[in-house]
Design a protein around this motif. Structure first.
Motif, PDB file in Angstrom:
ATOM      1  N   PHE A  93       0.840  -1.263   0.021  1.00 47.07           N
ATOM      2  CA  PHE A  93       0.026   0.072  -0.182  1.00 47.07           C
ATOM      3  C   PHE A  93       0.796   1.093  -0.065  1.00 47.07           C
ATOM      4  CE2 PHE A  93      -2.604   3.096   2.049  1.00 47.07           C
ATOM      5  CZ  PHE A  93      -3.549   3.338   1.404  1.00 47.07           C
ATOM      6  N   ILE A  94       2.277   1.340   0.730  1.00 47.37           N
ATOM      7  CA  ILE A  94       2.832   2.259   0.790  1.00 47.37           C
ATOM      8  C   ILE A  94       3.724   2.714  -0.728  1.00 47.37           C
ATOM      9  CG2 ILE A  94       4.882   3.302   1.763  1.00 47.37           C
ATOM     10  CD1 ILE A  94       4.134   1.990   4.454  1.00 47.37           C
ATOM     11  N   ASN A  95       3.943   1.563  -1.277  1.00 49.73           N
ATOM     12  CA  ASN A  95       4.605   1.584  -2.514  1.00 49.73           C
ATOM     13  C   ASN A  95       3.556   2.074  -3.437  1.00 49.73           C
ATOM     14  OD1 ASN A  95       7.077   0.498  -1.526  1.00 49.73           O
ATOM     15  ND2 ASN A  95       6.614  -1.515  -2.049  1.00 49.73           N
ATOM     16  N   PHE A  96       2.310   1.812  -3.472  1.00 48.51           N
ATOM     17  CA  PHE A  96       1.204   2.328  -4.256  1.00 48.51           C
ATOM     18  C   PHE A  96       0.964   3.734  -4.170  1.00 48.51           C
ATOM     19  CE2 PHE A  96      -3.160   3.336  -4.988  1.00 48.51           C
ATOM     20  CZ  PHE A  96      -3.587   2.958  -6.114  1.00 48.51           C
ATOM     21  N   LEU A  97       1.200   4.392  -2.906  1.00 49.77           N
ATOM     22  CA  LEU A  97       1.087   5.607  -2.787  1.00 49.77           C
ATOM     23  C   LEU A  97       2.360   6.506  -3.145  1.00 49.77           C
ATOM     24  CD1 LEU A  97      -0.783   5.698   0.693  1.00 49.77           C
ATOM     25  CD2 LEU A  97      -1.894   5.967  -1.616  1.00 49.77           C
ATOM     26  N   LEU A  98       3.370   5.824  -3.102  1.00 50.49           N
ATOM     27  CA  LEU A  98       4.648   6.733  -3.233  1.00 50.49           C
ATOM     28  C   LEU A  98       4.869   7.070  -4.664  1.00 50.49           C
ATOM     29  CD1 LEU A  98       7.451   4.601  -1.204  1.00 50.49           C
ATOM     30  CD2 LEU A  98       6.842   7.046  -1.140  1.00 50.49           C
ATOM     31  N   GLY A  99       4.263   6.368  -5.736  1.00 49.82           N
ATOM     32  CA  GLY A  99       4.425   6.748  -7.110  1.00 49.82           C
ATOM     33  C   GLY A  99       3.669   8.246  -7.435  1.00 49.82           C
ATOM     34  N   PRO A 100       2.186   8.193  -6.830  1.00 54.93           N
ATOM     35  CA  PRO A 100       1.760   9.458  -7.358  1.00 54.93           C
ATOM     36  C   PRO A 100       2.443  10.663  -6.122  1.00 54.93           C
ATOM     37  CG  PRO A 100       0.040   7.790  -6.973  1.00 54.93           C
ATOM     38  CD  PRO A 100       1.302   6.988  -6.639  1.00 54.93           C
ATOM     39  N   ALA A 101       2.754  10.593  -5.002  1.00 53.05           N
ATOM     40  CA  ALA A 101       3.282  11.556  -4.088  1.00 53.05           C
ATOM     41  C   ALA A 101       4.534  11.975  -4.927  1.00 53.05           C
ATOM     42  CB  ALA A 101       3.512  10.768  -2.825  1.00 53.05           C
ATOM     43  N   THR A 102       5.544  11.048  -5.358  1.00 53.99           N
ATOM     44  CA  THR A 102       6.697  11.432  -6.057  1.00 53.99           C
ATOM     45  C   THR A 102       6.357  12.472  -7.276  1.00 53.99           C
ATOM     46  OG1 THR A 102       7.595   9.449  -5.484  1.00 53.99           O
ATOM     47  CG2 THR A 102       8.840  10.744  -7.249  1.00 53.99           C
ATOM     48  N   VAL A 103       5.289  12.193  -8.098  1.00 55.29           N
ATOM     49  CA  VAL A 103       5.083  12.888  -9.245  1.00 55.29           C
ATOM     50  C   VAL A 103       4.313  14.314  -8.607  1.00 55.29           C
ATOM     51  CG1 VAL A 103       3.387  13.211 -11.135  1.00 55.29           C
ATOM     52  CG2 VAL A 103       4.730  10.975 -10.408  1.00 55.29           C
ATOM     53  N   ALA A 104       3.512  13.871  -7.700  1.00 53.52           N
ATOM     54  CA  ALA A 104       2.983  15.498  -7.158  1.00 53.52           C
ATOM     55  C   ALA A 104       4.015  16.431  -6.585  1.00 53.52           C
ATOM     56  CB  ALA A 104       1.942  15.051  -5.875  1.00 53.52           C
ATOM     57  N   LEU A 105       5.115  15.732  -6.083  1.00 58.21           N
ATOM     58  CA  LEU A 105       6.235  16.822  -5.569  1.00 58.21           C
ATOM     59  C   LEU A 105       7.107  17.246  -6.555  1.00 58.21           C
ATOM     60  CD1 LEU A 105       7.061  14.670  -2.163  1.00 58.21           C
ATOM     61  CD2 LEU A 105       5.974  17.075  -2.534  1.00 58.21           C
ATOM     62  N   ALA A 106       7.071  16.365  -7.729  1.00 62.09           N
ATOM     63  CA  ALA A 106       8.119  16.910  -8.803  1.00 62.09           C
ATOM     64  C   ALA A 106       7.545  17.913  -9.519  1.00 62.09           C
ATOM     65  CB  ALA A 106       8.285  15.354  -9.787  1.00 62.09           C
ATOM     66  N   ILE A 107       6.320  17.875  -9.798  1.00 56.63           N
ATOM     67  CA  ILE A 107       5.563  18.880 -10.497  1.00 56.63           C
ATOM     68  C   ILE A 107       6.002  20.213 -10.228  1.00 56.63           C
ATOM     69  CG2 ILE A 107       3.451  20.019 -11.514  1.00 56.63           C
ATOM     70  CD1 ILE A 107       2.292  17.096 -11.674  1.00 56.63           C
ATOM     71  N   PRO A 108       5.733  20.706  -8.787  1.00 56.85           N
ATOM     72  CA  PRO A 108       6.125  22.064  -8.550  1.00 56.85           C
ATOM     73  C   PRO A 108       7.703  22.212  -8.528  1.00 56.85           C
ATOM     74  CG  PRO A 108       4.654  21.044  -6.908  1.00 56.85           C
ATOM     75  CD  PRO A 108       5.057  19.863  -7.657  1.00 56.85           C
ATOM     76  N   ALA A 109       8.382  21.356  -8.274  1.00 53.60           N
ATOM     77  CA  ALA A 109       9.752  21.512  -8.488  1.00 53.60           C
ATOM     78  C   ALA A 109      10.060  21.817  -9.944  1.00 53.60           C
ATOM     79  CB  ALA A 109      10.624  20.376  -7.704  1.00 53.60           C
ATOM     80  N   GLY A 110       9.624  21.038 -10.795  1.00 53.54           N
ATOM     81  CA  GLY A 110       9.810  21.268 -12.201  1.00 53.54           C
ATOM     82  C   GLY A 110       9.410  22.678 -12.722  1.00 53.54           C
ATOM     83  N   ALA A 111       8.502  23.266 -12.073  1.00 57.75           N
ATOM     84  CA  ALA A 111       7.770  24.482 -12.334  1.00 57.75           C
ATOM     85  C   ALA A 111       8.753  25.352 -12.255  1.00 57.75           C
ATOM     86  CB  ALA A 111       6.515  24.551 -11.897  1.00 57.75           C
ATOM     87  N   GLU A 112       9.465  25.209 -11.080  1.00 54.18           N
ATOM     88  CA  GLU A 112      10.374  26.480 -10.481  1.00 54.18           C
ATOM     89  C   GLU A 112      11.558  26.437 -11.118  1.00 54.18           C
ATOM     90  OE1 GLU A 112      11.003  26.433  -6.000  1.00 54.18           O
ATOM     91  OE2 GLU A 112       8.869  26.142  -5.928  1.00 54.18           O
ATOM     92  N   ARG A 113      11.869  25.252 -11.614  1.00 55.26           N
ATOM     93  CA  ARG A 113      13.282  25.326 -12.600  1.00 55.26           C
ATOM     94  C   ARG A 113      13.327  26.175 -13.715  1.00 55.26           C
ATOM     95  NH1 ARG A 113      15.333  19.787 -15.467  1.00 55.26           N
ATOM     96  NH2 ARG A 113      17.437  20.400 -15.628  1.00 55.26           N
ATOM     97  N   PRO A 114      14.216  26.992 -14.040  1.00 52.46           N
ATOM     98  CA  PRO A 114      14.385  27.838 -14.708  1.00 52.46           C
ATOM     99  C   PRO A 114      14.858  27.426 -16.286  1.00 52.46           C
ATOM    100  CG  PRO A 114      16.664  27.858 -13.503  1.00 52.46           C
ATOM    101  CD  PRO A 114      15.656  26.902 -13.051  1.00 52.46           C
ATOM    102  N   ALA A 115      14.123  28.143 -17.260  1.00 53.57           N
ATOM    103  CA  ALA A 115      14.108  27.640 -18.608  1.00 53.57           C
ATOM    104  C   ALA A 115      15.602  27.713 -19.236  1.00 53.57           C
ATOM    105  CB  ALA A 115      13.289  28.483 -19.496  1.00 53.57           C
ATOM    106  N   ARG A 116      15.986  26.839 -20.131  1.00 48.37           N
ATOM    107  CA  ARG A 116      17.336  26.806 -20.494  1.00 48.37           C
ATOM    108  C   ARG A 116      17.276  27.634 -21.799  1.00 48.37           C
ATOM    109  NH1 ARG A 116      20.066  20.898 -19.415  1.00 48.37           N
ATOM    110  NH2 ARG A 116      19.714  21.127 -16.931  1.00 48.37           N
TER     111      ARG A 116
END
Length: 78
Positions: free
Chosen positions: A55-78
């Protein structure tokens, strides 16, 4: 390529500084060590451990993506 590697080195140095300069103070490494120690000491079978943590493994996938989206949005454009 050299510029990319320099950026990675700065990130590693920042991560090491955040952990107080010691690799052993990393929360991930500490958690892995604690969980592995408990599994070994209690002689938990892998099948039992895997079934208990599905169950924890099942929840980790969406949580990782949910945390990565804001982090990617803050990344400066190249």
């Amino acid at each position: 390529m050299a510029r990319r590697n320099a950026g990675r080195l700065r990130n590693r140095q920042h991560a090491a500084a955040a952990c107080g300069g010691s690799t052993f103070e990393s929360p991930v490494l500490t958690a892995i060590t604690i969980v592995a120690s408990i599994v070994v000491v209690t002689r938990t079978d892998f099948r039992v451990y895997f079934a208990a943590t599905q169950f924890i493994n099942f929840l980790l996938g969406p949580a990782t993506v949910a945390l990565a989206i804001p982090a990617g949005a803050e990344r400066p454009a190249r």
